[in-house]
Design a protein around this motif. Structure first.
Motif, short mmCIF file in Angstrom:
data_model
loop_
_atom_site.label_atom_id
_atom_site.label_comp_id
_atom_site.label_asym_id
_atom_site.label_seq_id
_atom_site.Cartn_x
_atom_site.Cartn_y
_atom_site.Cartn_z
N SER A 210 0.87 -1.18 0.00
CA SER A 210 0.00 0.00 0.00
C SER A 210 0.91 1.23 0.00
CB SER A 210 -0.89 -0.01 1.25
OG SER A 210 -0.08 0.16 2.41
N LYS A 211 0.32 2.38 -0.24
CA LYS A 211 1.13 3.61 -0.26
C LYS A 211 1.80 3.84 1.10
CE LYS A 211 -1.49 6.06 -3.84
NZ LYS A 211 -2.31 7.26 -4.17
N ASP A 212 1.07 3.56 2.17
CA ASP A 212 1.64 3.75 3.50
C ASP A 212 2.76 2.74 3.76
OD1 ASP A 212 1.57 4.95 6.20
OD2 ASP A 212 0.98 2.92 6.80
N ASP A 331 7.49 -10.48 -3.60
CA ASP A 331 6.30 -9.64 -3.75
C ASP A 331 6.62 -8.25 -4.30
OD1 ASP A 331 4.49 -11.58 -2.90
OD2 ASP A 331 4.88 -11.14 -0.79
N LEU A 332 7.90 -7.87 -4.27
CA LEU A 332 8.28 -6.61 -4.92
C LEU A 332 8.06 -6.71 -6.43
CD1 LEU A 332 11.56 -5.76 -2.98
CD2 LEU A 332 9.43 -4.44 -2.93
N ARG A 333 8.18 -7.91 -6.96
CA ARG A 333 7.90 -8.15 -8.38
C ARG A 333 6.41 -7.94 -8.64
NH1 ARG A 333 9.68 -10.97 -13.01
NH2 ARG A 333 8.28 -12.58 -13.82
N HIS A 334 5.57 -8.45 -7.73
CA HIS A 334 4.12 -8.22 -7.85
C HIS A 334 3.80 -6.73 -7.70
CE1 HIS A 334 3.58 -12.45 -7.95
NE2 HIS A 334 3.72 -12.67 -6.67
N HIS A 335 4.53 -6.08 -6.82
CA HIS A 335 4.32 -4.64 -6.61
C HIS A 335 4.62 -3.86 -7.88
CE1 HIS A 335 3.90 -0.96 -4.33
NE2 HIS A 335 5.13 -0.58 -4.65
N ALA A 337 4.55 -5.01 -11.01
CA ALA A 337 3.52 -5.29 -12.00
C ALA A 337 2.20 -4.58 -11.66
CB ALA A 337 3.29 -6.80 -12.10
N SER A 338 1.87 -4.58 -10.39
CA SER A 338 0.61 -3.95 -9.96
C SER A 338 0.62 -2.45 -10.23
CB SER A 338 0.38 -4.21 -8.46
OG SER A 338 0.33 -5.60 -8.20
N MET A 339 1.75 -1.81 -9.98
CA MET A 339 1.84 -0.36 -10.23
C MET A 339 1.69 -0.07 -11.72
SD MET A 339 4.78 1.13 -7.69
CE MET A 339 6.06 0.10 -8.38
N LEU A 340 2.29 -0.93 -12.56
CA LEU A 340 2.16 -0.73 -14.00
C LEU A 340 0.71 -0.85 -14.44
CD1 LEU A 340 5.22 -2.80 -15.33
CD2 LEU A 340 5.00 -0.31 -15.29
N VAL A 341 0.03 -1.90 -13.97
CA VAL A 341 -1.36 -2.13 -14.38
C VAL A 341 -2.25 -1.00 -13.89
CG1 VAL A 341 -3.35 -3.67 -14.10
CG2 VAL A 341 -1.08 -4.63 -14.54
N MET A 342 -2.03 -0.58 -12.66
CA MET A 342 -2.86 0.49 -12.11
C MET A 342 -2.56 1.84 -12.76
SD MET A 342 -3.34 -0.46 -8.06
CE MET A 342 -1.64 -0.89 -7.69
#
Length: 381
Positions: A210-212, A331-335, A337-342
């Motif tokens: 999350s951002k926090d 999970d930084l890899r997921h992070h 990918a998630s930032m790119l998609v969002m």
């Protein structure tokens, strides 16, 4: 000189090295040979289809004269029927040897691992460990006997032992690939592991910061002051590279002039190289790290200049300092990918950056871009 007598315990006991051979008087071709050191072996000589054969029946001491006589009678009866007992024996010996050579253990050691090493030497040890940890039960199996039913039973046992479905799927894919090579190389005609269907796994749940949490992670990185760890984390966050890819990274793989990083095919899980553009933070992070560590050899190396193998302790310290739970380095890899998609980056571009071989793996992030679905349904609203 060869002598003639009925082969019995008494006549064999009286055989001397200078006799060389004792020919039986009742069964044609049945004889015993003695070596200069006194070792006696029983044979059956026969002719078949113009071929002369001396068939070994056994060594005295391992079989008795009576047993040798009975065996000679049986084999001569087969010869009379036109059976070449020597050829049958050779075939049986060959089949036995082939059976030993075609166990999973021998196939892995003599063919599969060397083949993997020729393609991607850096992943061989990981594959060896995976087979040893998961498939010990099959090591003495003939390749042809590793069937879907056997693998299903193995999987059920693994699930009972609390292995995760996703892990079971990966392990089954591993042995499927192995047996497919055995088919391709003509060692077995086929295998039926395609019948072992993958277990349903919920890939929609993706752990990202999350951002926090990201603010706390960055603050903890600054507070701990572990330079290599900060570089690793920020590079993973901005490139989506796997831990193994990062730790195998060399300075020669980084083009700071063009701001591009290359994941060498030997270090990539997919076996294919990929090129990742360096964004501003990734580029600046590497520039600072180059000034601290130099630009030779591995990017991440210890005081002995050897490659860092792991950083489990420092990673645990970081998570504790940032008060972040249930978060792996992967999970930084997921992070990423998630930032790119969002940020509305299309899934195929995300796939290319992550190095996924097909889009199915990338689709787990699709739900993070709900505005695309909303725009789609609004077209007909």
């Amino acid at each position: 000189m060869p002598i003639k007598a009925k082969i019995t315990a008494t006549s064999v006991k009286g055989l001397k090295p200078e006799d060389k051979r004792l020919n039986d008087t009742e069964i044609a071709g049945f004889h015993a040979r003695i070596t200069p050191k006194g070792s006696i072996t029983y044979y059956l000589f026969y002719r078949l289809h113009g071929k002369q054969v001396n068939y070994k029946l056994g060594v005295n001491g391992q079989i008795s004269p009576v047993q040798a006589r009975d065996l000679a009678k049986d084999k001569m009866a087969e010869v009379t029927k036109g059976i070449d007992v020597q050829a049958v024996k050779k075939k049986e010996r060959f089949n036995t040897q082939q059976a030993k050579l075609s166990t999973l253990q021998r196939f892995l050691e003599e063919k599969y691992y060397p083949w993997l090493k020729s393609r991607n030497p850096k992943t061989v040890q990981k594959t060896i460990k995976a087979f040893e940890a998961s498939f010990q039960v099959f090591m003495d199996y003939q390749l042809k006997d590793i069937t879907a039913w056997e693998v299903e039973k193995w999987r059920n046992k693994r699930l009972d032992d609390a292995i995760k479905p996703a892990t079971a799927n990966r392990q089954i894919n591993l042995i499927k690939g192995c047996l497919s090579r055995a088919v391709e190389w003509g060692l077995i005609e086929s295998h039926d592991l395609q019948k072992v269907k993958a277990l349903t796994v919920d890939n929609s749940k993706v752990r990202y910061l999350s951002k926090d949490e990201e603010l706390r992670l960055r603050a903890a990185l600054d507070d701990l002051g572990i330079d290599y760890l900060k570089t690793l984390v920020l590079l993973a966050r901005n490139t989506g590279m796997r831990k193994g890819e990062l730790l195998s990274l060399k300075w020669e793989d980084i083009n700071l002039t063009n701001k591009v990083l290359t994941v060498d095919f030997q270090n990539a899980k997919s076996g294919s190289s990929r090129h990742i553009p360096l964004n501003t933070e990734a580029f600046n992070t590497l520039i600072k790290w180059k000034d601290l560590s130099g630009d030779n050899g591995y990017v991440f190396k210890g005081e002995n200049q050897l490659q860092i193998k792991d950083f489990r302790y420092d990673w645990a310290r970081l998570l504790d300092a940032a008060a972040i739970t249930n978060f792996r380095f992967h999970d930084l890899r997921h992070h990423f990918a998630s930032m790119l998609v969002m940020a509305s980056v299309d899934l195929n571009t995300v796939r290319e950056l992550l190095g996924h071989s097909d889009l199915n793996m990338t689709l787990r992030y699709a739900h993070l871009a709900p505005e695309h679905k909303a725009a789609a349904v609004n077209l007909i609203g």
